[in-house]
Scaffold this motif. Structure first.
Motif, PDB file in Angstrom:
ATOM      1  N   MET A   1       0.841  -1.183   0.000  1.00 35.42           N
ATOM      2  CA  MET A   1       0.000   0.000   0.000  1.00 35.42           C
ATOM      3  C   MET A   1       0.880   1.238   0.000  1.00 35.42           C
ATOM      4  O   MET A   1       1.833   1.349   0.746  1.00 35.42           O
ATOM      5  CB  MET A   1      -0.906  -0.006   1.256  1.00 35.42           C
ATOM      6  N   SER A   2       0.575   2.205  -0.867  1.00 34.21           N
ATOM      7  CA  SER A   2       1.335   3.448  -0.923  1.00 34.21           C
ATOM      8  C   SER A   2       1.063   4.281   0.317  1.00 34.21           C
ATOM      9  O   SER A   2      -0.049   4.315   0.834  1.00 34.21           O
ATOM     10  CB  SER A   2       0.939   4.240  -2.172  1.00 34.21           C
ATOM     11  N   ARG A   3       2.122   4.988   0.789  1.00 29.71           N
ATOM     12  CA  ARG A   3       1.907   5.845   1.943  1.00 29.71           C
ATOM     13  C   ARG A   3       1.155   7.097   1.521  1.00 29.71           C
ATOM     14  O   ARG A   3       1.216   7.542   0.375  1.00 29.71           O
ATOM     15  CB  ARG A   3       3.242   6.215   2.584  1.00 29.71           C
ATOM     16  N   LEU A   4       0.453   7.680   2.487  1.00 30.84           N
ATOM     17  CA  LEU A   4      -0.262   8.921   2.208  1.00 30.84           C
ATOM     18  C   LEU A   4       0.728  10.064   2.079  1.00 30.84           C
ATOM     19  O   LEU A   4       1.786  10.056   2.715  1.00 30.84           O
ATOM     20  CB  LEU A   4      -1.240   9.219   3.352  1.00 30.84           C
ATOM     21  N   PRO A   5       0.414  11.093   1.281  1.00 31.80           N
ATOM     22  CA  PRO A   5       1.278  12.274   1.221  1.00 31.80           C
ATOM     23  C   PRO A   5       1.396  12.913   2.608  1.00 31.80           C
ATOM     24  O   PRO A   5       0.430  12.909   3.387  1.00 31.80           O
ATOM     25  CB  PRO A   5       0.530  13.211   0.258  1.00 31.80           C
ATOM     26  N   LEU A   6       2.563  13.455   2.916  1.00 32.05           N
ATOM     27  CA  LEU A   6       2.822  14.056   4.229  1.00 32.05           C
ATOM     28  C   LEU A   6       2.851  15.579   4.128  1.00 32.05           C
ATOM     29  O   LEU A   6       3.511  16.136   3.245  1.00 32.05           O
ATOM     30  CB  LEU A   6       4.170  13.573   4.779  1.00 32.05           C
ATOM     31  N   VAL A   7       2.146  16.235   5.037  1.00 34.92           N
ATOM     32  CA  VAL A   7       2.124  17.696   5.127  1.00 34.92           C
ATOM     33  C   VAL A   7       2.641  18.080   6.510  1.00 34.92           C
ATOM     34  O   VAL A   7       2.037  17.691   7.527  1.00 34.92           O
ATOM     35  CB  VAL A   7       0.704  18.245   4.924  1.00 34.92           C
ATOM     36  N   ALA A   8       3.752  18.807   6.572  1.00 34.45           N
ATOM     37  CA  ALA A   8       4.327  19.231   7.855  1.00 34.45           C
ATOM     38  C   ALA A   8       3.961  20.692   8.115  1.00 34.45           C
ATOM     39  O   ALA A   8       4.129  21.539   7.236  1.00 34.45           O
ATOM     40  CB  ALA A   8       5.843  19.064   7.842  1.00 34.45           C
ATOM     41  N   ILE A   9       3.435  20.970   9.312  1.00 33.57           N
ATOM     42  CA  ILE A   9       3.101  22.340   9.701  1.00 33.57           C
ATOM     43  C   ILE A   9       4.263  22.894  10.521  1.00 33.57           C
ATOM     44  O   ILE A   9       4.616  22.337  11.560  1.00 33.57           O
ATOM     45  CB  ILE A   9       1.803  22.377  10.528  1.00 33.57           C
ATOM     46  N   VAL A  10       4.871  23.991  10.060  1.00 36.66           N
ATOM     47  CA  VAL A  10       6.022  24.571  10.758  1.00 36.66           C
ATOM     48  C   VAL A  10       5.789  26.056  10.996  1.00 36.66           C
ATOM     49  O   VAL A  10       4.997  26.698  10.310  1.00 36.66           O
ATOM     50  CB  VAL A  10       7.331  24.356   9.969  1.00 36.66           C
ATOM     51  N   GLY A  11       6.514  26.583  11.956  1.00 36.19           N
ATOM     52  CA  GLY A  11       6.413  28.007  12.279  1.00 36.19           C
ATOM     53  C   GLY A  11       6.949  28.244  13.677  1.00 36.19           C
ATOM     54  O   GLY A  11       7.214  27.301  14.431  1.00 36.19           O
ATOM     55  N   ARG A  12       7.105  29.494  14.032  1.00 29.16           N
ATOM     56  CA  ARG A  12       7.586  29.822  15.368  1.00 29.16           C
ATOM     57  C   ARG A  12       6.490  29.489  16.392  1.00 29.16           C
ATOM     58  O   ARG A  12       5.339  29.219  16.020  1.00 29.16           O
ATOM     59  CB  ARG A  12       8.001  31.289  15.442  1.00 29.16           C
ATOM     60  N   PRO A  13       6.805  29.504  17.678  1.00 26.97           N
ATOM     61  CA  PRO A  13       5.803  29.152  18.690  1.00 26.97           C
ATOM     62  C   PRO A  13       4.589  30.087  18.652  1.00 26.97           C
ATOM     63  O   PRO A  13       4.697  31.278  18.387  1.00 26.97           O
ATOM     64  CB  PRO A  13       6.568  29.305  20.011  1.00 26.97           C
ATOM     65  N   ASN A  14       3.421  29.481  18.924  1.00 34.88           N
ATOM     66  CA  ASN A  14       2.176  30.209  19.171  1.00 34.88           C
ATOM     67  C   ASN A  14       1.617  30.942  17.948  1.00 34.88           C
ATOM     68  O   ASN A  14       0.923  31.946  18.091  1.00 34.88           O
ATOM     69  CB  ASN A  14       2.350  31.220  20.316  1.00 34.88           C
ATOM     70  N   VAL A  15       1.883  30.420  16.736  1.00 33.13           N
ATOM     71  CA  VAL A  15       1.255  31.018  15.553  1.00 33.13           C
ATOM     72  C   VAL A  15      -0.021  30.271  15.148  1.00 33.13           C
ATOM     73  O   VAL A  15      -0.685  30.657  14.194  1.00 33.13           O
ATOM     74  CB  VAL A  15       2.233  31.060  14.345  1.00 33.13           C
ATOM     75  N   ALA A  76      15.304  20.077  16.018  1.00 28.27           N
ATOM     76  CA  ALA A  76      15.824  18.986  15.187  1.00 28.27           C
ATOM     77  C   ALA A  76      14.685  18.081  14.704  1.00 28.27           C
ATOM     78  O   ALA A  76      14.689  17.605  13.564  1.00 28.27           O
ATOM     79  CB  ALA A  76      16.855  18.176  15.978  1.00 28.27           C
ATOM     80  N   GLN A  77      13.703  17.835  15.595  1.00 26.47           N
ATOM     81  CA  GLN A  77      12.534  17.028  15.206  1.00 26.47           C
ATOM     82  C   GLN A  77      11.753  17.718  14.085  1.00 26.47           C
ATOM     83  O   GLN A  77      11.287  17.071  13.144  1.00 26.47           O
ATOM     84  CB  GLN A  77      11.624  16.818  16.419  1.00 26.47           C
ATOM     85  N   THR A  78      11.602  19.033  14.196  1.00 27.99           N
ATOM     86  CA  THR A  78      10.883  19.798  13.168  1.00 27.99           C
ATOM     87  C   THR A  78      11.602  19.704  11.831  1.00 27.99           C
ATOM     88  O   THR A  78      10.977  19.497  10.784  1.00 27.99           O
ATOM     89  CB  THR A  78      10.745  21.271  13.608  1.00 27.99           C
ATOM     90  N   GLN A  79      12.930  19.840  11.866  1.00 27.91           N
ATOM     91  CA  GLN A  79      13.701  19.764  10.623  1.00 27.91           C
ATOM     92  C   GLN A  79      13.557  18.390   9.979  1.00 27.91           C
ATOM     93  O   GLN A  79      13.416  18.276   8.750  1.00 27.91           O
ATOM     94  CB  GLN A  79      15.166  20.086  10.909  1.00 27.91           C
ATOM     95  N   ALA A  80      13.573  17.340  10.807  1.00 21.33           N
ATOM     96  CA  ALA A  80      13.423  15.979  10.275  1.00 21.33           C
ATOM     97  C   ALA A  80      12.046  15.801   9.637  1.00 21.33           C
ATOM     98  O   ALA A  80      11.902  15.169   8.582  1.00 21.33           O
ATOM     99  CB  ALA A  80      13.629  14.958  11.401  1.00 21.33           C
ATOM    100  N   ALA A  81      11.021  16.374  10.277  1.00 19.40           N
ATOM    101  CA  ALA A  81       9.652  16.252   9.751  1.00 19.40           C
ATOM    102  C   ALA A  81       9.540  16.917   8.383  1.00 19.40           C
ATOM    103  O   ALA A  81       8.922  16.378   7.455  1.00 19.40           O
ATOM    104  CB  ALA A  81       8.659  16.876  10.737  1.00 19.40           C
ATOM    105  N   VAL A  82      10.142  18.088   8.236  1.00 18.51           N
ATOM    106  CA  VAL A  82      10.071  18.814   6.967  1.00 18.51           C
ATOM    107  C   VAL A  82      10.774  18.033   5.866  1.00 18.51           C
ATOM    108  O   VAL A  82      10.310  17.969   4.720  1.00 18.51           O
ATOM    109  CB  VAL A  82      10.669  20.225   7.125  1.00 18.51           C
ATOM    110  N   ARG A  83      11.911  17.406   6.183  1.00 16.84           N
ATOM    111  CA  ARG A  83      12.649  16.657   5.158  1.00 16.84           C
ATOM    112  C   ARG A  83      11.892  15.413   4.710  1.00 16.84           C
ATOM    113  O   ARG A  83      12.054  14.956   3.580  1.00 16.84           O
ATOM    114  CB  ARG A  83      14.039  16.288   5.700  1.00 16.84           C
ATOM    115  N   GLU A  84      11.051  14.856   5.592  1.00 16.68           N
ATOM    116  CA  GLU A  84      10.241  13.692   5.222  1.00 16.68           C
ATOM    117  C   GLU A  84       9.012  14.092   4.413  1.00 16.68           C
ATOM    118  O   GLU A  84       8.464  13.285   3.667  1.00 16.68           O
ATOM    119  CB  GLU A  84       9.740  12.974   6.487  1.00 16.68           C
TER     120      GLU A  84
END
Length: 450
Positions: A1-15, A76-84
């Motif tokens: 089964m193909s994986r679903l497309p991934l959307v990462a939400i990023v930004g500074r705190p409290n946006v 670092a976790q955020t950066q990893a999420a964006v690269r995936e």
């Protein structure tokens, strides 16, 4: 089964990242608070927008800190999420405007390979206008004005996300289509009284399952019968005769007509049976129009063909009347059958299965837009009042019946003739045949229209 497309939400705190995450997944999975830094771990959830499935990652607020500290490890976790991810949603607070940390995040995102959609959150009212103007300076294209808390601008967000998350048919979609193809064909037989509906059902089943006779209106209930045709499952629905309301005087017949219309609602393919000795009448067109309005696939069958006179001219006359009277769906399948002898029934069932396949068809957004771009280039939309109507792209939002959403600017001024041009092209060139096709027009909100 193909994986679903991934959307990462990023930004500074409290946006508002976690608020948007909750909005997209439709559940309150992420904690939301006015204090910054509530989210520390990556949180994932499944989301669906206009029939497109994807997976959302809610990340911790991006902060400048030593990698050994807790905020540094969160970064670092955020950066990893964006690269995936297949695409990153870069959120800013439009009311607060662009701050230095937003600019640093933008520089980092520009250094990555992941596509970026810029979202100006908290844009309800006029308080976010200044932040919207400033956000253009990031170089990520037009910012999407959004209120994650109130749900405003979600359609515009979908428009921006779609090129990154819609894929060619996945294994899962192909499995769904195969499953639908194996399911029993729900086939309703409708028509005016005494057109021979029950005789046709009996001939299909090879038994006198329905009461028949010269009297009109013998069948009063819609009766479903499970059956096999050449090893394929069929659920036949024989219905009460439909006639003009003015002639429906008896209370029981009124109930029968309502039951027949109810049967249409539960069918996939509807066969409108005509009496070849009487030809096509206005009531037949009204029945056909009702079936198409309900979004069901329609086949027209001329019964009693074995006793019809002037057969060739009759067929051409009915064909012409159908194309004129049902201009919204030209080219409906028109077949000839004889319920008395059984001639033409196998062809009718073969066409019914093929019609259901077209009715259930899904076209990937990539294939759809390759056709769409060529269609618009060949015949550009008009420019009423000298202002150009810009059509951006097309996506299929649903099947059974096929439904499409057209995104663009000033689409409310698109002439009906151009809309028909697109719908007819979809039917003719993308394999939908003469099934009902829904086309919805959607224009993004203009953040400066206020």
């Amino acid at each position: 089964m193909s994986r679903l497309p991934l959307v990462a939400i990023v930004g500074r705190p409290n946006v508002g990242k976690s608020t948007l995450f909750n909005r997209l997944v439709g559940k309150r999975l992420a904690l939301v608070d006015d204090r910054p830094g509530v989210t520390r771990d990556r949180r994932e959830g499944d989301a669906t927008l206009l029939g497109v499935d994807f997976r959302v990652i809610d990340t911790a607020g991006f902060e400048e800190d030593d990698p050994q500290t807790l905020p540094g490890r969160m970064r670092a976790q955020t950066q990893a999420a964006v690269r995936e991810a297949d695409v990153a949603l870069f959120l800013i607070d439009s009311r607060a405007g662009v701050v230095p940390l937003d600019e640093e995040i933008a520089r980092w995102l520009r250094s990555e390979d992941t596509p970026v959609v810029l979202v100006a959150n908290k844009a309800e009212g006029r308080a976010g206008d200044a932040g919207l103007y400033e956000a253009f300076g990031f170089g990520f294209g037009d910012p999407v004005p959004l209120s994650a808390e109130h749900g405003e601008g979600i359609a515009d967000l979908f428009e921006a996300l779609l090129p990154h998350i819609d894929r060619e048919d996945t294994d899962e979609e192909q499995g769904d289509e195969e499953e639908a193809a194996d399911a029993p064909l729900k086939l309703a037989i409708v028509g005016r009284p005494n057109a021979g509906k029950s005789t046709l059902v009996n001939r299909m089943l090879g038994e006198d399952r329905m009461i028949t006779g010269p009297e009109a209106g013998i069948t009063r209930d819609s009766i479903a019968v499970d059956w096999q045709w050449q090893g394929r499952a069929v659920r036949l629905i024989d219905t009460a005769g439909l006639r003009k309301k003015a002639k429906v005087e008896d209370k029981l017949e009124k109930l029968s007509v309502a039951d027949a219309l109810h049967a249409v609602d539960f069918a996939e393919v509807v066969v409108l049976l005509l009496d070849a000795t009487k030809g096509l009448e206005a009531q037949d067109l009204r029945i056909a129009d009702r079936v198409l309005q309900e979004g069901r696939a329609l086949i027209i069958a001329l019964n009693k063909w074995d006793v019809a006179e002037n057969a060739s001219s009759l067929f051409q006359g009915v064909r012409g009347a159908l194309d004129e009277g049902l201009a919204q769906v030209k080219g409906l399948p028109l077949l000839t059958v004889s319920a008395a002898t059984g001639k033409g029934i196998d062809q009718l069932l073969q066409v019914a299965f093929e019609t259901r396949e077209a009715w259930s068809r899904r076209v990937s957004t990539g294939q759809l837009n390759r056709w769409f771009e060529a269609a618009v280039e060949k015949n550009p939309p008009p420019a009423p009042g000298g202002k150009r109507i810009k059509l951006r792209y097309l996506t299929q939002a649903k099947t059974r019946p096929p439904g499409f959403v057209l995104f663009g600017t000033r689409v409310d001024q698109l002439p009906e003739s151009y809309r028909r041009y697109l719908v007819n092209g979809i039917r003719r060139e993308l394999g939908f045949g003469a099934v009902p096709v829904r086309l919805t027009l959607r224009a993004p909100k203009n953040p400066y229209g206020r």
